[in-house]
Design an enzyme around this catalytic site. Structure first.
Site, PDB file in Angstrom:
ATOM      1  N   HIS A  43       0.860  -1.187   0.000  1.00  0.00           N
ATOM      2  CA  HIS A  43       0.000   0.000   0.000  1.00  0.00           C
ATOM      3  C   HIS A  43       0.894   1.234   0.000  1.00  0.00           C
ATOM      4  O   HIS A  43       0.753   2.108  -0.840  1.00  0.00           O
ATOM      5  CB  HIS A  43      -0.940  -0.023   1.210  1.00  0.00           C
ATOM      6  CG  HIS A  43      -1.860   1.162   1.307  1.00  0.00           C
ATOM      7  ND1 HIS A  43      -2.975   1.202   2.095  1.00  0.00           N
ATOM      8  CD2 HIS A  43      -1.806   2.375   0.711  1.00  0.00           C
ATOM      9  CE1 HIS A  43      -3.583   2.389   1.972  1.00  0.00           C
ATOM     10  NE2 HIS A  43      -2.880   3.118   1.144  1.00  0.00           N
ATOM     11  N   GLU A  97       0.617   7.971  -3.590  1.00  0.00           N
ATOM     12  CA  GLU A  97       1.545   7.553  -2.527  1.00  0.00           C
ATOM     13  C   GLU A  97       2.803   8.415  -2.535  1.00  0.00           C
ATOM     14  O   GLU A  97       3.316   8.793  -1.487  1.00  0.00           O
ATOM     15  CB  GLU A  97       1.888   6.069  -2.657  1.00  0.00           C
ATOM     16  CG  GLU A  97       0.713   5.142  -2.347  1.00  0.00           C
ATOM     17  CD  GLU A  97       0.130   5.340  -0.947  1.00  0.00           C
ATOM     18  OE1 GLU A  97       0.900   5.367   0.026  1.00  0.00           O
ATOM     19  OE2 GLU A  97      -1.105   5.476  -0.836  1.00  0.00           O
ATOM     20  N   HIS A 101       2.951  10.805   0.648  1.00  0.00           N
ATOM     21  CA  HIS A 101       3.899  10.254   1.634  1.00  0.00           C
ATOM     22  C   HIS A 101       5.359  10.386   1.202  1.00  0.00           C
ATOM     23  O   HIS A 101       6.215  10.800   1.982  1.00  0.00           O
ATOM     24  CB  HIS A 101       3.567   8.781   1.893  1.00  0.00           C
ATOM     25  CG  HIS A 101       2.191   8.562   2.436  1.00  0.00           C
ATOM     26  ND1 HIS A 101       1.847   8.869   3.724  1.00  0.00           N
ATOM     27  CD2 HIS A 101       1.073   8.064   1.855  1.00  0.00           C
ATOM     28  CE1 HIS A 101       0.566   8.575   3.933  1.00  0.00           C
ATOM     29  NE2 HIS A 101       0.070   8.076   2.807  1.00  0.00           N
TER      30      HIS A 101
HETATM   31  P1  5GP Z   1      -7.484   5.689   7.358  1.00  0.00           P
HETATM   32  O1  5GP Z   1      -8.239   6.833   7.932  1.00  0.00           O
HETATM   33  O2  5GP Z   1      -8.195   4.933   6.288  1.00  0.00           O
HETATM   34  O3  5GP Z   1      -6.820   4.808   8.380  1.00  0.00           O
HETATM   35  O4  5GP Z   1      -6.241   6.336   6.610  1.00  0.00           O
HETATM   36  C1  5GP Z   1      -6.436   7.211   5.536  1.00  0.00           C
HETATM   37  C2  5GP Z   1      -5.103   7.664   5.040  1.00  0.00           C
HETATM   38  O5  5GP Z   1      -4.415   8.404   6.046  1.00  0.00           O
HETATM   39  C3  5GP Z   1      -4.148   6.538   4.686  1.00  0.00           C
HETATM   40  O6  5GP Z   1      -4.365   6.132   3.373  1.00  0.00           O
HETATM   41  C4  5GP Z   1      -2.816   7.171   4.871  1.00  0.00           C
HETATM   42  O7  5GP Z   1      -2.451   7.917   3.743  1.00  0.00           O
HETATM   43  C5  5GP Z   1      -3.044   8.091   6.022  1.00  0.00           C
HETATM   44  N1  5GP Z   1      -2.672   7.450   7.301  1.00  0.00           N
HETATM   45  C6  5GP Z   1      -3.487   6.775   8.155  1.00  0.00           C
HETATM   46  N2  5GP Z   1      -2.788   6.386   9.228  1.00  0.00           N
HETATM   47  C7  5GP Z   1      -1.514   6.793   9.048  1.00  0.00           C
HETATM   48  C8  5GP Z   1      -0.332   6.697   9.824  1.00  0.00           C
HETATM   49  O8  5GP Z   1      -0.300   6.145  10.929  1.00  0.00           O
HETATM   50  N3  5GP Z   1       0.782   7.256   9.295  1.00  0.00           N
HETATM   51  C9  5GP Z   1       0.786   7.891   8.104  1.00  0.00           C
HETATM   52  N4  5GP Z   1       1.928   8.402   7.676  1.00  0.00           N
HETATM   53  N5  5GP Z   1      -0.313   8.015   7.347  1.00  0.00           N
HETATM   54  C10 5GP Z   1      -1.446   7.468   7.815  1.00  0.00           C
HETATM   55  P1  5GP Z   2      -3.556   6.530   1.560  1.00  0.00           P
HETATM   56  O1  5GP Z   2      -4.029   7.952   1.479  1.00  0.00           O
HETATM   57  O2  5GP Z   2      -4.169   5.765   2.664  1.00  0.00           O
HETATM   58  O3  5GP Z   2      -2.089   6.355   1.461  1.00  0.00           O
HETATM   59  O4  5GP Z   2      -4.096   5.803   0.235  1.00  0.00           O
HETATM   60  C1  5GP Z   2      -5.447   5.673   0.025  1.00  0.00           C
HETATM   61  C2  5GP Z   2      -5.794   6.278  -1.323  1.00  0.00           C
HETATM   62  O5  5GP Z   2      -5.243   5.499  -2.382  1.00  0.00           O
HETATM   63  C3  5GP Z   2      -7.268   6.346  -1.529  1.00  0.00           C
HETATM   64  O6  5GP Z   2      -7.551   7.565  -2.188  1.00  0.00           O
HETATM   65  C4  5GP Z   2      -7.564   5.188  -2.458  1.00  0.00           C
HETATM   66  O7  5GP Z   2      -8.648   5.438  -3.311  1.00  0.00           O
HETATM   67  C5  5GP Z   2      -6.291   5.093  -3.263  1.00  0.00           C
HETATM   68  N1  5GP Z   2      -6.017   3.713  -3.708  1.00  0.00           N
HETATM   69  C6  5GP Z   2      -5.812   3.331  -4.990  1.00  0.00           C
HETATM   70  N2  5GP Z   2      -5.580   2.013  -5.046  1.00  0.00           N
HETATM   71  C7  5GP Z   2      -5.649   1.548  -3.776  1.00  0.00           C
HETATM   72  C8  5GP Z   2      -5.493   0.251  -3.217  1.00  0.00           C
HETATM   73  O8  5GP Z   2      -5.240  -0.764  -3.879  1.00  0.00           O
HETATM   74  N3  5GP Z   2      -5.622   0.162  -1.871  1.00  0.00           N
HETATM   75  C9  5GP Z   2      -5.890   1.248  -1.075  1.00  0.00           C
HETATM   76  N4  5GP Z   2      -6.001   1.055   0.231  1.00  0.00           N
HETATM   77  N5  5GP Z   2      -6.045   2.480  -1.582  1.00  0.00           N
HETATM   78  C10 5GP Z   2      -5.924   2.625  -2.916  1.00  0.00           C
END
Ligand code: 5GP
Ligand code: 5GP
Ligand code: 5GP
Length: 208
Positions: A43, A97, A101
């Site tokens: 991810h 990503e 990040h």
């Molecule tokens: P969710 O609310 O679904 O757990 O996370 C949404 C998004 O917030 C993730 O896709 C990720 O980008 C970011 N995120 C959530 N938890 C963490 C964390 O502990 N560390 C970081 N760096 N990003 C996070």
């Molecule tokens: P995060 O912000 O937590 O790093 O990543 C989540 C974002 O990436 C969301 O906007 C989600 O729609 C997109 N995304 C695209 N492909 C994937 C996948 O395979 N898994 C997850 N968890 N998020 C994905």
């Protein structure tokens, strides 16, 4: 002598089980390159602070450039597949990503290093292999969380963070595994802080 301030303290290396992404409420779409293997997919590699917070979207001037990772394209498609809808080639996921990040770790890794580090870490952890050896399989059966945790701890050397989600029948299932990694993104470390996972003590390991 004043040392340069650290931008972040460690990474979460986050792996997702595709079966759990796909059978949850939002469902999924396979990438244009076809159904991913029944293996954990990457991810992301997320810079974090040891206090639990994190920086994000650190450099709007640093856009994802697929030409910089063209040598990795086959590996990214295989190991870092996107499952979001509508079906696409993965570029959107890698762009997200990197920009959210990766740009926060640019003091340590450029874009090529960043994606390469993710690929290497996945190979190093080889989680599916470890689970198979321990008799833990994606067969829709229920497993003890402590067996899952111990298996990962044995191969990686450190306790993982584990996040569950729910399938359509509201069963708690294995969704994401968080491994902590040093700021050079080369070795696993003990987690300075655990992510907040929500798992029951017994969880399903869904088929994919
Ligand atoms: P969710 O609310 O679904 O757990 O996370 C949404 C998004 O917030 C993730 O896709 C990720 O980008 C970011 N995120 C959530 N938890 C963490 C964390 O502990 N560390 C970081 N760096 N990003 C996070
Ligand atoms: P995060 O912000 O937590 O790093 O990543 C989540 C974002 O990436 C969301 O906007 C989600 O729609 C997109 N995304 C695209 N492909 C994937 C996948 O395979 N898994 C997850 N968890 N998020 C994905
Ligand atoms: P939670 O309530 O799960 O801690 O966080 C919910 C959402 O708030 C996360 O998905 C993320 O989008 C945002 N968030 C929480 N903590 C942080 C943080 O330290 N930094 C940033 N950038 N966003 C955060």
């Amino acid at each position: 002598v004043q040392s340069v301030a650290e931008d972040f303290d460690f990474f979460y290396f986050v792996l997702q089980w595709p079966g759990a992404y796909c059978d949850s409420r939002h469902s999924c779409c396979y990438p244009k390159t076809g159904k991913p293997a029944a293996d954990f997919g990457i991810h992301g590699l997320w810079p974090n602070y040891k206090t639990g917070g994190w920086p994000q979207n650190c450099n709007p001037d640093s856009q994802f450039d697929d030409l910089r990772v063209s040598d990795l394209m086959n590996d990214l498609q295989r190991e870092w597949p996107t499952l979001s809808c509508p079906s696409n080639d993965g570029m959107k996921f890698w762009t997200h990503e990197w920009e959210k990040h990766g740009t926060c770790a640019e003091s340590e890794l450029d874009q090529l290093d960043y994606f390469e580090a993710g690929l290497k870490l996945k190979q190093k952890a080889n989680l599916l292999h470890a689970f198979t050896n321990a008799g833990i399989k994606p067969d829709d059966k229920i497993y003890e969380m402590k067996d899952i945790e111990n298996t990962i701890k044995e191969v990686v050397g450190f306790a993982p963070g584990i996040e569950c989600n729910k399938d359509s029948s509201h069963n708690s299932q294995l969704y994401q595994i968080y491994l902590c990694v040093d700021t050079s993104a080369s070795k696993f470390i003990n987690c300075p802080v655990m992510p907040h996972g929500r798992c029951d003590s017994r969880v399903q390991f869904p088929k994919f």
